[in-house]
Write a protein that holds these residues in place. Sequence first.
Motif, PDB file in Angstrom:
ATOM      1  N   THR B  56       0.852  -1.181   0.000  1.00 23.49           N
ATOM      2  CA  THR B  56       0.000   0.000   0.000  1.00 23.49           C
ATOM      3  C   THR B  56       0.895   1.240   0.000  1.00 23.49           C
ATOM      4  OG1 THR B  56      -0.103  -0.003   2.406  1.00 23.49           O
ATOM      5  CG2 THR B  56      -1.874  -1.151   1.242  1.00 23.49           C
ATOM      6  N   GLY B  57       0.262   2.403  -0.016  1.00 23.92           N
ATOM      7  CA  GLY B  57       1.019   3.648  -0.023  1.00 23.92           C
ATOM      8  C   GLY B  57       1.262   4.140  -1.435  1.00 23.92           C
ATOM      9  N   GLU B  58       1.968   5.265  -1.538  1.00 22.23           N
ATOM     10  CA  GLU B  58       2.158   5.880  -2.847  1.00 22.23           C
ATOM     11  C   GLU B  58       3.163   5.075  -3.671  1.00 22.23           C
ATOM     12  OE1 GLU B  58       2.508  10.077  -2.871  1.00 22.23           O
ATOM     13  OE2 GLU B  58       3.455  10.139  -4.848  1.00 22.23           O
ATOM     14  N   LEU B  59       2.771   4.810  -4.904  1.00 21.67           N
ATOM     15  CA  LEU B  59       3.660   4.081  -5.802  1.00 21.67           C
ATOM     16  C   LEU B  59       4.834   4.959  -6.203  1.00 21.67           C
ATOM     17  CD1 LEU B  59       1.349   2.264  -8.347  1.00 21.67           C
ATOM     18  CD2 LEU B  59       2.394   1.358  -6.274  1.00 21.67           C
ATOM     19  N   GLN B  60       5.993   4.382  -6.258  1.00 18.68           N
ATOM     20  CA  GLN B  60       7.175   5.119  -6.706  1.00 18.68           C
ATOM     21  C   GLN B  60       7.201   5.095  -8.228  1.00 18.68           C
ATOM     22  OE1 GLN B  60       9.128   6.873  -4.528  1.00 18.68           O
ATOM     23  NE2 GLN B  60       7.497   6.214  -3.138  1.00 18.68           N
ATOM     24  N   ARG B  61       7.176   6.262  -8.820  1.00 16.04           N
ATOM     25  CA  ARG B  61       7.176   6.356 -10.279  1.00 16.04           C
ATOM     26  C   ARG B  61       8.540   6.856 -10.735  1.00 16.04           C
ATOM     27  NH1 ARG B  61       1.849   6.818 -11.550  1.00 16.04           N
ATOM     28  NH2 ARG B  61       2.488   5.874 -13.515  1.00 16.04           N
ATOM     29  N   ASP B  62       9.102   6.201 -11.685  1.00 15.56           N
ATOM     30  CA  ASP B  62      10.430   6.594 -12.154  1.00 15.56           C
ATOM     31  C   ASP B  62      10.355   7.001 -13.615  1.00 15.56           C
ATOM     32  OD1 ASP B  62      13.072   7.042 -12.571  1.00 15.56           O
ATOM     33  OD2 ASP B  62      13.667   4.932 -12.530  1.00 15.56           O
ATOM     34  N   THR B  63      10.454   8.284 -13.853  1.00 15.71           N
ATOM     35  CA  THR B  63      10.484   8.756 -15.242  1.00 15.71           C
ATOM     36  C   THR B  63      11.906   9.102 -15.654  1.00 15.71           C
ATOM     37  OG1 THR B  63       9.944  10.990 -14.486  1.00 15.71           O
ATOM     38  CG2 THR B  63       8.117   9.621 -15.230  1.00 15.71           C
ATOM     39  N   GLY B  64      12.854   8.680 -14.868  1.00 10.86           N
ATOM     40  CA  GLY B  64      14.256   8.898 -15.242  1.00 10.86           C
ATOM     41  C   GLY B  64      14.810  10.179 -14.664  1.00 10.86           C
ATOM     42  N   PRO B  65      16.108  10.390 -14.865  1.00 13.25           N
ATOM     43  CA  PRO B  65      16.745  11.604 -14.340  1.00 13.25           C
ATOM     44  C   PRO B  65      16.314  12.840 -15.121  1.00 13.25           C
ATOM     45  CG  PRO B  65      18.272  10.381 -15.706  1.00 13.25           C
ATOM     46  CD  PRO B  65      17.044   9.532 -15.597  1.00 13.25           C
ATOM     47  N   ALA B  66      16.590  13.997 -14.564  1.00 13.53           N
ATOM     48  CA  ALA B  66      16.206  15.250 -15.240  1.00 13.53           C
ATOM     49  C   ALA B  66      17.003  15.468 -16.507  1.00 13.53           C
ATOM     50  CB  ALA B  66      16.383  16.423 -14.279  1.00 13.53           C
ATOM     51  N   THR B  67      18.241  14.955 -16.518  1.00 16.74           N
ATOM     52  CA  THR B  67      19.098  15.126 -17.696  1.00 16.74           C
ATOM     53  C   THR B  67      19.839  13.828 -18.001  1.00 16.74           C
ATOM     54  OG1 THR B  67      20.956  15.896 -16.354  1.00 16.74           O
ATOM     55  CG2 THR B  67      19.484  17.595 -17.237  1.00 16.74           C
ATOM     56  N   TYR B  68      20.308  13.749 -19.229  1.00 13.44           N
ATOM     57  CA  TYR B  68      21.163  12.637 -19.647  1.00 13.44           C
ATOM     58  C   TYR B  68      22.421  13.238 -20.283  1.00 13.44           C
ATOM     59  CZ  TYR B  68      16.957   9.723 -19.309  1.00 13.44           C
ATOM     60  OH  TYR B  68      15.841   9.067 -18.865  1.00 13.44           O
ATOM     61  N   THR B  69      23.529  12.562 -20.079  1.00 12.19           N
ATOM     62  CA  THR B  69      24.791  13.025 -20.664  1.00 12.19           C
ATOM     63  C   THR B  69      25.407  11.908 -21.497  1.00 12.19           C
ATOM     64  OG1 THR B  69      25.188  14.541 -18.827  1.00 12.19           O
ATOM     65  CG2 THR B  69      27.095  13.934 -20.158  1.00 12.19           C
ATOM     66  N   GLY B  70      25.885  12.276 -22.655  1.00  5.80           N
ATOM     67  CA  GLY B  70      26.534  11.292 -23.525  1.00  5.80           C
ATOM     68  C   GLY B  70      26.910  11.961 -24.831  1.00  5.80           C
ATOM     69  N   THR B  71      27.443  11.176 -25.733  1.00  2.13           N
ATOM     70  CA  THR B  71      27.704  11.718 -27.066  1.00  2.13           C
ATOM     71  C   THR B  71      26.373  11.850 -27.790  1.00  2.13           C
ATOM     72  OG1 THR B  71      27.918   9.564 -28.107  1.00  2.13           O
ATOM     73  CG2 THR B  71      29.920  10.513 -27.125  1.00  2.13           C
ATOM     74  N   ALA B  72      26.379  12.609 -28.853  1.00  2.00           N
ATOM     75  CA  ALA B  72      25.142  12.797 -29.624  1.00  2.00           C
ATOM     76  C   ALA B  72      24.607  11.453 -30.114  1.00  2.00           C
ATOM     77  CB  ALA B  72      25.398  13.735 -30.798  1.00  2.00           C
ATOM     78  N   ALA B  73      25.504  10.602 -30.572  1.00  2.00           N
ATOM     79  CA  ALA B  73      25.064   9.291 -31.077  1.00  2.00           C
ATOM     80  C   ALA B  73      24.480   8.447 -29.951  1.00  2.00           C
ATOM     81  CB  ALA B  73      26.235   8.572 -31.736  1.00  2.00           C
ATOM     82  N   GLU B  74      25.133   8.479 -28.797  1.00  2.00           N
ATOM     83  CA  GLU B  74      24.626   7.712 -27.651  1.00  2.00           C
ATOM     84  C   GLU B  74      23.247   8.213 -27.226  1.00  2.00           C
ATOM     85  OE1 GLU B  74      28.831   6.561 -25.379  1.00  2.00           O
ATOM     86  OE2 GLU B  74      27.802   8.436 -24.909  1.00  2.00           O
ATOM     87  N   LEU B  75      23.093   9.517 -27.227  1.00  2.32           N
ATOM     88  CA  LEU B  75      21.812  10.080 -26.773  1.00  2.32           C
ATOM     89  C   LEU B  75      20.689   9.796 -27.771  1.00  2.32           C
ATOM     90  CD1 LEU B  75      23.204  13.407 -25.316  1.00  2.32           C
ATOM     91  CD2 LEU B  75      22.204  11.526 -24.018  1.00  2.32           C
ATOM     92  N   GLN B  76      21.021   9.819 -29.043  1.00  2.00           N
ATOM     93  CA  GLN B  76      20.004   9.452 -30.043  1.00  2.00           C
ATOM     94  C   GLN B  76      19.523   8.025 -29.796  1.00  2.00           C
ATOM     95  OE1 GLN B  76      18.419  11.138 -32.394  1.00  2.00           O
ATOM     96  NE2 GLN B  76      19.602  13.026 -32.626  1.00  2.00           N
ATOM     97  N   GLU B  77      20.475   7.129 -29.532  1.00  2.00           N
ATOM     98  CA  GLU B  77      20.118   5.734 -29.275  1.00  2.00           C
ATOM     99  C   GLU B  77      19.325   5.602 -27.980  1.00  2.00           C
ATOM    100  OE1 GLU B  77      21.839   4.157 -32.768  1.00  2.00           O
ATOM    101  OE2 GLU B  77      20.386   3.391 -31.323  1.00  2.00           O
ATOM    102  N   LEU B  78      19.746   6.355 -26.971  1.00  2.00           N
ATOM    103  CA  LEU B  78      19.074   6.300 -25.669  1.00  2.00           C
ATOM    104  C   LEU B  78      17.623   6.761 -25.797  1.00  2.00           C
ATOM    105  CD1 LEU B  78      19.602   6.013 -22.474  1.00  2.00           C
ATOM    106  CD2 LEU B  78      19.646   8.502 -22.526  1.00  2.00           C
TER     107      LEU B  78
END
Lengths: 129, 396
Positions: B56-78
């Motif tokens: 019971t209680g509030e479900l923990q929702r994970d929409t990910g971190p506020a930012t992501y860091t990587g190369t442009a190619a990595e971020l496109q894939e992510l």
Amino acid sequence: MKLRGAVIVFLCLGLTSCLAATGSQVNAEPAVSEGKITVFNPMGTPPPIQAKQMAPRLDTLEGKTIYFVNTGYIGTDRLMDVMSDWFKANYPKTNVVIKRSSGGMTGVDKALWEEIGEKGDAAIIGLGH
Amino acid sequence: MPGIRVQYFRGPVWAKTREQLKKQIVEGNNPITGRPVMQELVENLTKPLTAEEMKTGELQRDTGPATYTGTAAELQELFLEKRYTDFLPIILPTEERVNEMLKATSHDPDEQLGSMNPGSEAGETWTYTVKTAAINAVMAGAKPEYFPVILAIGSAGMTAVNVSDNGFTAGAVINGNIRDEIGLNYDVGAVGPYAHANTTIGRAWGLLSINGGNCGKVGTTYMGTVGNPMNAISIIIAENEENSPWEPFSVRRGRVGSFGGPPANYEKGENVVTLLNGWGILSAANWKVNRWGPDMDYPQIIKDIYDQQSPGLFGTFVVLSPPIADFVRDAGYDTVEKLTQFVTDAGAAKPTPKGGPGFFRMGNNFHVVVTGASNNNYWMIGGMMPSRSIRIDDWR
């Protein structure tokens, strides 16, 4: 008074996507020479959801009252009929009650919910379609 | 009760006889597990709750971190892997680009712009901010000058990718001087992806729906049986007001009131976007009643198609090119209201189709917009229903 929170099972009528797998995996091949950059997460905010205590499951269906709730989508009345027929044949000591919800697929029929809480042991709700 | 037990079986249920339902469902198997449906149903009622189900209680929702860091190619894939995209490459939403987008509005980045669910109150209703919209607008490739239009659309909370197994699509009609200000196309190829503004505004709406509203995810928030290719980029229609014989769509919509609301009294030239929801639009050449030759009686052709269309859900939405609109005007319909009276038999409700979902019928829903070029007598017609109209300048 019976269990206030009757056991509830939702029927997912034909919603094949409910359990379908999502997404596809792509192998990342980052360019070695590329510098790293930081970008924003594009997601919105989900609503807070409070998990409620689910009713304990029944140890037996014998002598219990099960409500079949038709939420009104086309054909659900027929489905509830044939399902309740199966229960009558296979669980003859189970009391089967078929009701139509005035709340449709997404609304709440408060009076019916109270009736199920008062008189029922379990409910099977057909969402359609 | 997020863990509520769901019993799945192969649909659909409707249009099946009792005998078919008995054989295919009651005596059938769950196509996912392969086990008998009714046996699983009994187990759902009797099998003890798991530890997870008893939480019971509030479900923990994970929409990910506020930012992501990587190369442009990595971020496109992510972004692709996390289903943040429409499966096409995106412009990566860096802080610099998002801030540039936010300069196009006076609204606070943290202001809640809207809330959205996948449609028909199915699923969760998510909220999103002005900044969320800016991030998704950047991803879509939109220019900052388009951002007030994107915000106006986003403020309505209507998803561009409705959950329905019908496979709906969304659209918007844009009226006012902003059409020329930001380069919206209302000439050749007006309703297609043939201008940067039309294309990226439509895409931004889709991405905001996917990310801000968590819509369009097969497996959870999307179940179009066949799907709809018009979900790729929502239909953005800038009306060709200059070559229309009638008042702008926004003026006519404002007079009757937006989605059951009070009249808005929009003026010609005022920047207004009106949202549409429906099946989409298709060339009128698809209908055999669309005739060529000396008997091109367009009011009657429109009426013939209207009469053929289902009264269910969305009614009829007509996109006339200027020459067709002129034909209609010259036939005696100098206002859309007169044309509507003729086409709909003065608003008479259509009979409910036998066996159809009568509770969805929208009666005499009939709407006309004028756009496109004058190079030939082509036009489009389909089923789309206007919903809200929004003043764009409120989002500058």
